[in-house]
Design a protein around this motif. Structure first.
Motif, PDB file in Angstrom:
ATOM      1  N   VAL A   1      37.923  32.629  36.664  1.00 57.20           N
ATOM      2  CA  VAL A   1      38.366  33.041  35.339  1.00 57.20           C
ATOM      3  C   VAL A   1      38.928  34.452  35.462  1.00 57.20           C
ATOM      4  O   VAL A   1      38.249  35.342  35.977  1.00 57.20           O
TER       5      VAL A   1
ATOM      6  N   ALA B   1      40.290  36.294  29.163  1.00 56.55           N
ATOM      7  CA  ALA B   1      39.614  35.684  28.017  1.00 56.55           C
ATOM      8  C   ALA B   1      40.465  35.953  26.787  1.00 56.55           C
ATOM      9  O   ALA B   1      40.952  37.074  26.597  1.00 56.55           O
TER      10      ALA B   1
ATOM     11  N   VAL C   1      31.666  32.607  29.233  1.00 60.51           N
ATOM     12  CA  VAL C   1      32.409  31.491  29.814  1.00 60.51           C
ATOM     13  C   VAL C   1      31.624  30.225  29.502  1.00 60.51           C
ATOM     14  O   VAL C   1      30.461  30.092  29.894  1.00 60.51           O
TER      15      VAL C   1
ATOM     16  N   ALA D   1      36.928  30.920  28.678  1.00 61.88           N
ATOM     17  CA  ALA D   1      36.319  32.239  28.450  1.00 61.88           C
ATOM     18  C   ALA D   1      36.801  32.798  27.118  1.00 61.88           C
ATOM     19  O   ALA D   1      37.957  32.627  26.731  1.00 61.88           O
TER      20      ALA D   1
END
Length: 82
Positions: A3, A6, A47, A53
């Motif tokens: 990830v 976000a 997450v 996320a």
């Protein structure tokens, strides 16, 4: 799973992390140390198990994070000298 952002915002400095009893990963994104030229806030990010996320909170500068068996409690630290 990797990830890197976000809510469409790339991370500045992912830091401490913890898994919650809800099976979600929580971590801090410390923000930028150079607040004069790049005033990026610190963030608390979650997450989801599916890899999505999202930003839970924007703060000055976040540090350690810990979880509790109580799903409504998360612990994190702030740097008040920044």
């Amino acid at each position: 799973m990797l990830v890197t952002e976000a809510d469409g915002i790339k991370f500045d400095g992912p830091n401490d992390l913890t898994f919650g009893p809800d099976e979600r990963l929580y971590f801090t994104d410390s923000g930028d140390w150079n607040q004069t030229d790049k005033p990026h806030p610190g963030r608390i990010v979650v997450v989801e198990p599916n890899g999505v996320a999202r930003i839970l909170e924007e703060l000055d500068h976040t540090y350690p994070m810990a979880s509790s068996p109580n799903p409504t409690v998360r612990w994190f630290g702030l740097n008040p000298t920044r």
